[in-house]
Design a protein around this motif. Sequence first.
Motif, short mmCIF file in Angstrom:
data_model
loop_
_atom_site.label_atom_id
_atom_site.label_comp_id
_atom_site.label_asym_id
_atom_site.label_seq_id
_atom_site.Cartn_x
_atom_site.Cartn_y
_atom_site.Cartn_z
N CYS A 81 13.83 59.70 -48.21
CA CYS A 81 15.22 59.22 -48.10
C CYS A 81 15.22 57.70 -47.98
O CYS A 81 14.41 57.13 -47.25
N GLU A 82 16.13 57.09 -48.68
CA GLU A 82 16.24 55.63 -48.65
C GLU A 82 17.07 55.20 -47.45
O GLU A 82 18.04 55.86 -47.07
N GLU A 83 16.70 54.08 -46.86
CA GLU A 83 17.47 53.50 -45.76
C GLU A 83 18.76 52.89 -46.34
O GLU A 83 18.78 52.45 -47.48
N ARG A 84 19.81 52.89 -45.55
CA ARG A 84 21.07 52.25 -45.94
C ARG A 84 21.51 51.33 -44.81
O ARG A 84 21.38 51.68 -43.63
N GLU A 85 22.03 50.19 -45.16
CA GLU A 85 22.45 49.22 -44.14
C GLU A 85 23.61 49.71 -43.31
O GLU A 85 23.74 49.37 -42.14
N ASP A 86 24.49 50.54 -43.89
CA ASP A 86 25.68 50.99 -43.18
C ASP A 86 25.43 52.25 -42.34
O ASP A 86 26.34 52.77 -41.73
N ALA A 87 24.19 52.72 -42.29
CA ALA A 87 23.88 53.95 -41.56
C ALA A 87 23.24 53.63 -40.22
O ALA A 87 22.44 52.71 -40.10
N THR A 88 23.60 54.43 -39.21
CA THR A 88 22.99 54.25 -37.91
C THR A 88 21.61 54.88 -37.87
O THR A 88 20.72 54.38 -37.21
N ARG A 89 21.42 55.97 -38.62
CA ARG A 89 20.14 56.67 -38.59
C ARG A 89 20.05 57.60 -39.81
O ARG A 89 20.98 58.32 -40.11
N VAL A 90 18.92 57.55 -40.50
CA VAL A 90 18.70 58.44 -41.63
C VAL A 90 18.24 59.79 -41.08
O VAL A 90 17.46 59.85 -40.14
N PHE A 91 18.74 60.88 -41.65
CA PHE A 91 18.37 62.20 -41.18
C PHE A 91 18.37 63.18 -42.34
O PHE A 91 18.80 62.86 -43.43
N CYS A 92 17.83 64.38 -42.10
CA CYS A 92 17.87 65.45 -43.10
C CYS A 92 19.06 66.35 -42.79
O CYS A 92 19.43 66.52 -41.63
N ARG A 93 19.62 66.92 -43.84
CA ARG A 93 20.79 67.78 -43.68
C ARG A 93 20.56 69.08 -44.45
O ARG A 93 19.98 69.08 -45.53
N LYS A 94 21.03 70.16 -43.86
CA LYS A 94 21.03 71.46 -44.55
C LYS A 94 22.41 72.05 -44.34
O LYS A 94 22.86 72.23 -43.21
N THR A 95 23.10 72.35 -45.44
CA THR A 95 24.43 72.94 -45.38
C THR A 95 24.38 74.34 -45.99
O THR A 95 23.96 74.50 -47.14
N VAL A 96 24.78 75.33 -45.22
CA VAL A 96 24.85 76.71 -45.69
C VAL A 96 26.33 77.06 -45.80
O VAL A 96 27.06 77.00 -44.81
N THR A 97 26.77 77.39 -47.01
CA THR A 97 28.17 77.72 -47.26
C THR A 97 28.27 79.18 -47.68
O THR A 97 27.61 79.60 -48.63
N ASN A 98 29.07 79.94 -46.96
CA ASN A 98 29.37 81.33 -47.32
C ASN A 98 30.76 81.36 -47.89
O ASN A 98 31.75 81.13 -47.18
N ILE A 99 30.85 81.63 -49.21
CA ILE A 99 32.14 81.68 -49.89
C ILE A 99 32.66 83.11 -49.77
O ILE A 99 32.04 84.05 -50.26
N LEU A 100 33.79 83.27 -49.12
CA LEU A 100 34.31 84.59 -48.79
C LEU A 100 34.86 85.35 -49.99
O LEU A 100 34.73 86.57 -50.08
N VAL A 101 35.45 84.64 -50.95
CA VAL A 101 36.09 85.29 -52.08
C VAL A 101 35.10 86.10 -52.91
O VAL A 101 35.33 87.25 -53.24
N ASN A 102 33.96 85.51 -53.25
CA ASN A 102 32.98 86.20 -54.08
C ASN A 102 31.69 86.55 -53.32
O ASN A 102 30.71 86.94 -53.93
N GLU A 103 31.72 86.39 -52.01
CA GLU A 103 30.59 86.70 -51.13
C GLU A 103 29.31 85.99 -51.56
O GLU A 103 28.21 86.50 -51.44
N GLU A 104 29.46 84.76 -52.04
CA GLU A 104 28.32 83.96 -52.47
C GLU A 104 27.85 83.07 -51.32
O GLU A 104 28.66 82.59 -50.53
#
Length: 153
Positions: A59-82
């Motif tokens: 991950c690249e550093e950014r001047e406007d960021a307080t801290r670089v971190f890793c992110r994981k987003t899990v999305t459960n879509i209810l309409v199609n159960e995806e």
Amino acid sequence: MVSVQNSSIAVIIALIGCFVLSADAIRCHLCNSHLDEDCNSLRLTVPRGVRDEQYLTECEEREDATRVFCRKTVTNILVNEEKRIVRGCGWHAEDLRGRNDTCITADNEGFFEEICACFTDGCNSAPMGVRANVQMAFGISILMLIVATVRSG
């Protein structure tokens, strides 16, 4: 019996290891299960590749960021159960400052999200509990080494 000098060297090496583990540069898994189904479980698909390394990106550093971190987003879509998983780098962590690994949930209209942030290399692969157990075991090992050094000295 272990000499005090050898024990001291071991403690110094262990402390240096702790500082190296907390360096600013971080590598995160970068993928989207909607575009690449292997992102769901980080299965090995690269011939003779190292498991879980195929998506690791620095991950690249950014001047406007307080801290670089890793992110994981899990999305459960209810309409199609995806279920979709997006792994990547994050930069705006003002609300996470002073915390370590953390997750937030959002119940939106039509979908449910869990967004997790963590601060060590490749941490956005395994569930948060697994990483916490490994970190705790490492910390206890360091503490035991220090206690053994103090007692022998």
